[in-house]
Write a protein that holds these residues in place. Structure first.
Motif, PDB file in Angstrom:
ATOM      1  N   HIS A   1     -13.698-116.297  71.748  1.00  0.00           N
ATOM      2  CA  HIS A   1     -13.228-116.904  72.987  1.00  0.00           C
ATOM      3  C   HIS A   1     -13.262-115.845  74.083  1.00  0.00           C
ATOM      4  CE1 HIS A   1     -11.593-119.511  69.877  1.00  0.00           C
ATOM      5  NE2 HIS A   1     -11.705-120.463  70.786  1.00  0.00           N
ATOM      6  N   ALA A   2     -13.516-116.296  75.296  1.00  0.00           N
ATOM      7  CA  ALA A   2     -13.564-115.378  76.430  1.00  0.00           C
ATOM      8  C   ALA A   2     -12.692-115.909  77.558  1.00  0.00           C
ATOM      9  CB  ALA A   2     -14.996-115.212  76.925  1.00  0.00           C
ATOM     10  N   HIS A   3     -12.057-114.995  78.251  1.00  0.00           N
ATOM     11  CA  HIS A   3     -11.282-115.337  79.439  1.00  0.00           C
ATOM     12  C   HIS A   3     -12.168-115.033  80.645  1.00  0.00           C
ATOM     13  CE1 HIS A   3      -8.313-114.441  82.687  1.00  0.00           C
ATOM     14  NE2 HIS A   3      -7.917-115.635  82.280  1.00  0.00           N
ATOM     15  N   ILE A   4     -12.395-116.041  81.463  1.00  0.00           N
ATOM     16  CA  ILE A   4     -13.226-115.886  82.656  1.00  0.00           C
ATOM     17  C   ILE A   4     -12.320-116.030  83.861  1.00  0.00           C
ATOM     18  CG2 ILE A   4     -15.177-116.826  83.952  1.00  0.00           C
ATOM     19  CD1 ILE A   4     -16.065-117.946  81.105  1.00  0.00           C
ATOM     20  N   CYS A   5     -12.361-115.045  84.738  1.00  0.00           N
ATOM     21  CA  CYS A   5     -11.448-115.013  85.880  1.00  0.00           C
ATOM     22  C   CYS A   5     -12.245-114.819  87.170  1.00  0.00           C
ATOM     23  CB  CYS A   5     -10.452-113.868  85.694  1.00  0.00           C
ATOM     24  SG  CYS A   5      -9.226-113.758  86.998  1.00  0.00           S
ATOM     25  N   HIS A   6     -12.002-115.693  88.137  1.00  0.00           N
ATOM     26  CA  HIS A   6     -12.613-115.542  89.458  1.00  0.00           C
ATOM     27  C   HIS A   6     -11.818-114.487  90.204  1.00  0.00           C
ATOM     28  CE1 HIS A   6     -13.327-116.791  93.717  1.00  0.00           C
ATOM     29  NE2 HIS A   6     -14.567-116.684  93.250  1.00  0.00           N
ATOM     30  N   VAL A   7     -12.461-113.390  90.606  1.00  0.00           N
ATOM     31  CA  VAL A   7     -11.739-112.286  91.231  1.00  0.00           C
ATOM     32  C   VAL A   7     -11.996-112.134  92.723  1.00  0.00           C
ATOM     33  CG1 VAL A   7     -11.468-110.964  89.109  1.00  0.00           C
ATOM     34  CG2 VAL A   7     -13.500-110.623  90.498  1.00  0.00           C
ATOM     35  N   ASP A   8     -13.114-112.676  93.196  1.00  0.00           N
ATOM     36  CA  ASP A   8     -13.451-112.549  94.609  1.00  0.00           C
ATOM     37  C   ASP A   8     -14.625-113.473  94.898  1.00  0.00           C
ATOM     38  OD1 ASP A   8     -13.366-111.667  97.223  1.00  0.00           O
ATOM     39  OD2 ASP A   8     -13.830-109.582  96.775  1.00  0.00           O
ATOM     40  N   GLU A   9     -14.985-113.610  96.119  1.00  0.00           N
ATOM     41  CA  GLU A   9     -16.120-114.461  96.478  1.00  0.00           C
ATOM     42  C   GLU A   9     -17.374-113.980  95.757  1.00  0.00           C
ATOM     43  OE1 GLU A   9     -18.696-115.723 100.396  1.00  0.00           O
ATOM     44  OE2 GLU A   9     -16.601-115.136 100.666  1.00  0.00           O
ATOM     45  N   GLY A  10     -17.917-114.833  94.896  1.00  0.00           N
ATOM     46  CA  GLY A  10     -19.123-114.503  94.151  1.00  0.00           C
ATOM     47  C   GLY A  10     -18.925-113.530  92.996  1.00  0.00           C
ATOM     48  N   LYS A  11     -17.669-113.269  92.605  1.00  0.00           N
ATOM     49  CA  LYS A  11     -17.401-112.308  91.530  1.00  0.00           C
ATOM     50  C   LYS A  11     -16.451-112.894  90.495  1.00  0.00           C
ATOM     51  CE  LYS A  11     -18.028-108.276  94.419  1.00  0.00           C
ATOM     52  NZ  LYS A  11     -17.473-107.004  94.886  1.00  0.00           N
ATOM     53  N   TRP A  12     -16.820-112.706  89.225  1.00  0.00           N
ATOM     54  CA  TRP A  12     -15.999-113.128  88.092  1.00  0.00           C
ATOM     55  C   TRP A  12     -15.952-111.991  87.090  1.00  0.00           C
ATOM     56  CZ3 TRP A  12     -19.280-116.229  90.707  1.00  0.00           C
ATOM     57  CH2 TRP A  12     -18.826-117.492  91.103  1.00  0.00           C
ATOM     58  N   THR A  13     -14.926-111.995  86.248  1.00  0.00           N
ATOM     59  CA  THR A  13     -14.892-111.097  85.097  1.00  0.00           C
ATOM     60  C   THR A  13     -14.923-111.951  83.835  1.00  0.00           C
ATOM     61  OG1 THR A  13     -12.478-111.050  84.995  1.00  0.00           O
ATOM     62  CG2 THR A  13     -13.556-109.315  86.297  1.00  0.00           C
ATOM     63  N   VAL A  14     -15.514-111.403  82.795  1.00  0.00           N
ATOM     64  CA  VAL A  14     -15.544-112.063  81.490  1.00  0.00           C
ATOM     65  C   VAL A  14     -14.968-111.072  80.497  1.00  0.00           C
ATOM     66  CG1 VAL A  14     -17.001-113.073  79.697  1.00  0.00           C
ATOM     67  CG2 VAL A  14     -17.620-113.347  82.116  1.00  0.00           C
ATOM     68  N   GLU A  15     -13.911-111.485  79.788  1.00  0.00           N
ATOM     69  CA  GLU A  15     -13.245-110.596  78.844  1.00  0.00           C
ATOM     70  C   GLU A  15     -13.091-111.302  77.502  1.00  0.00           C
ATOM     71  OE1 GLU A  15      -9.074-108.076  78.512  1.00  0.00           O
ATOM     72  OE2 GLU A  15      -9.506-109.248  80.288  1.00  0.00           O
ATOM     73  N   LEU A  16     -13.583-110.664  76.449  1.00  0.00           N
ATOM     74  CA  LEU A  16     -13.453-111.206  75.100  1.00  0.00           C
ATOM     75  C   LEU A  16     -11.983-111.167  74.705  1.00  0.00           C
ATOM     76  CD1 LEU A  16     -15.236-112.237  72.778  1.00  0.00           C
ATOM     77  CD2 LEU A  16     -15.243-109.913  71.893  1.00  0.00           C
ATOM     78  N   VAL A  17     -11.485-112.271  74.154  1.00  0.00           N
ATOM     79  CA  VAL A  17     -10.092-112.383  73.733  1.00  0.00           C
ATOM     80  C   VAL A  17     -10.055-112.367  72.222  1.00  0.00           C
ATOM     81  CG1 VAL A  17      -8.014-113.796  73.811  1.00  0.00           C
ATOM     82  CG2 VAL A  17      -9.543-113.718  75.790  1.00  0.00           C
ATOM     83  N   ASP A  18      -9.379-111.388  71.644  1.00  0.00           N
ATOM     84  CA  ASP A  18      -9.261-111.256  70.196  1.00  0.00           C
ATOM     85  C   ASP A  18      -7.974-111.902  69.707  1.00  0.00           C
ATOM     86  OD1 ASP A  18     -11.612-109.804  69.822  1.00  0.00           O
ATOM     87  OD2 ASP A  18     -10.603-107.911  70.246  1.00  0.00           O
TER      88      ASP A  18
END
Length: 62
Positions: free
Chosen positions: A40-57
């Motif tokens: 599973h991954a957590h996807i977070c919108h951080v700014d205009e045109g920018k996201w982070t993708v973080e693997l959730v263990d």
């Protein structure tokens, strides 16, 4: 810089592919190049045109 195309998945979501080389570096692929296990991954919108993708263990571990 590699570019990945956004794709329509259904009426409510779109997706982007992650390169297998990057998944292999993270140890998520088996010898046959397929995902080993469920992730599973957590996807977070951080700014205009920018996201982070973080693997959730351990999301379902007790």
């Amino acid at each position: 810089m590699a570019l990945n195309k956004l794709r329509q998945l259904d009426q409510n979501s779109a997706g982007v592919t992650l390169p297998k080389d990057d998944l292999r570096i993270e140890g998520l692929l088996g010898e046959n190049g397929e995902l080993e296990g469920e992730y599973h991954a957590h996807i977070c919108h951080v700014d205009e045109g920018k996201w982070t993708v973080e693997l959730v263990d351990g999301i379902f571990e007790e």
